[in-house]
Scaffold this active site. Sequence first.
Site, PDB file in Angstrom:
ATOM      1  CB  CYS B 424     -19.379  60.320  34.140  1.00 52.32           C
ATOM      2  SG  CYS B 424     -17.723  60.445  34.380  1.00 52.32           S
ATOM      3  CG  ASP B 425     -18.622  58.648  29.897  1.00 49.24           C
ATOM      4  OD1 ASP B 425     -17.459  58.696  30.216  1.00 49.24           O
ATOM      5  OD2 ASP B 425     -19.032  57.428  29.572  1.00 49.24           O
ATOM      6  CB  VAL B 426     -23.172  63.640  29.031  1.00 50.98           C
ATOM      7  CG1 VAL B 426     -23.920  62.192  28.429  1.00 50.98           C
ATOM      8  CG2 VAL B 426     -23.733  63.642  30.405  1.00 50.98           C
TER       9      VAL B 426
END
Lengths: 101, 498
Positions: B424-426
């Site tokens: 997600c964040d990456v």
Amino acid sequence: MLYAMIIILLAAALLGYRVISAVPPLLHTPLMSGMNALSGITVIGALAVFTAAPEGSGGWAAAALVLAMINVAGGFWVTERMLRMFRGGKREGEVKEIPWQ
Amino acid sequence: MAVTIFFAALVIVAFLIGIRLMQSPHTALWGNRLGALAMIFAIIWTFIATGRGSFSLALIYIATGSVIGLVLGQSVRMIHMPQTVALLNGFGGAASALVVWSAVLGYAGEGAEMLFWGTSGLALGIGVLTFSGSVIAVLKLQGIAFRKPIQIIGHGHILRIAILLAVLLIIFNMGFLGLYFGQFMTLIALLGLLAGFFMTLRIGGADMPIVISLLNSFSGIAAAVAGLAVENLILVGTGALVGVAGLILTRIMCRAMNRSLLAVLAGFTPGAHEKTLPAAGSTPSPKPDTGTPTEAGKAESTTAENTGTETEKPEEDLEEAAPADKISEKDLPGLLKNAARVIIVPGYGMAVAQAQIAVRQLLDALEEQGKDVKFAIHPVAGRMPGHMNVLLAEAGIDYDKLVDIDTINPQFAHADLVIVVGACDVVNPAANAAEGTPISGMPILEAEKAKNIIICNLDEQPGYSGVDNLLYEQPHVVTLWGDAAQTIPRLTAMIGKE
């Protein structure tokens, strides 16, 4: 002895910095577990103090021996297992290379 | 003396060559074996050099440790590698602490020098801190205890005071030349345990790569300082190597998350913060607003984009273009069929779902259709540096398909399809687009630039950072919520069928 220790400390740190920086991210986990095994080098310190320990104070050094050796054996063995899994090379050229740019 | 220096240099050079061989996956195995060989040599040499006392007893202890280590090393699974390394780090740190402890007991009253007392106090403190920090990290990673970051009242103060007191006591221990050494050393050990405990207690899951790298470094530094105390050149040099390696990895991890080491250690857990990112008004990205999907402006610009960039798009898309302008699950077979260049972005969610084999099958199916498939590996994907590569290698995926962030980022713009699995964040464009979020400025995999994206995440919840993923709402993205071990086989089944 002090000078020898300082020189070896600096030399190892500098050379280590150069060599370790060039390890690709692909291999960072095996690098870390391998370096982890190396930190078990303290086993030789344990060995030295164990054999030199006066009567009755060998217990601590014995514990150090066992712990350090777990670190060494475990560290090298997981690294070996991991690196064996890394396989490269295209198999039988079934994949067509398509230029990406 | 000369012989000692010669052998120490020999062992350390062997270790260096071993690491040099680790620069390529072709030779890395031999690098590791060379390291192991040099270690055995160092142990034998120490046996010969110390040359007195209880040989057989020492051998029994060494054999015991080796057997335990090998059994442990053989039994762990690859997904548990972070806690394994953390545990072994802890043992290494504890061993170094015990070495100086028993050296101190041996030297007591023999008029040792300032250097001895200073370094033994320091090695004891660092070794013990490594041990307790590692134990907490293992408990967290294994899910036994403290899974959530825990922050108690005055957490930072306790940590700082413990470290400060320990430093003072180390200085006293040096200054008093062994007078009251028992009291000093005991207190240093207790404070070190406390500091390691509090340091790691408030670390969250995704910050683990940083902490493990740091503990790795500490275990090396403890060994090096213990080496100074017992005047062992091999220990000093090798400890320095490990210390440097850990620091390099710590720095790489911090950069990859755009976080400072101090912020991580100070327990700045981004998830705990308010979501500072409003859905709208934060988009220098080429895509329109991420706000309400019914907005007229969005529909227009999306249509423009569809016709502009996706000429070979399947017709299903045009059919149902009216209300939902976003591509949807119906389009998946077409997307998979028409994509020639595919990039898969795996995250820790893939490992949690145990979907590596499913991903491998997806890869095989895609390659069978003559597609070019690569994996984009973010440096912090997983729970320790490079963890994702190991997990994929375990699933039998060739390492030359695993591409690091700098190499793969320019290729996203040429990719027809990106498949995100449990990450997600990456891949969150908010890292570039929005200011003031926990991930702002963090280097991301620029999946957004690909023609189409399929996201197979568990749910819509934001990642570790707590920042909503701007990708989810974009028109060229299909989201497939659910367990990746189930959603990925669904994708695989679509390939090759019309």
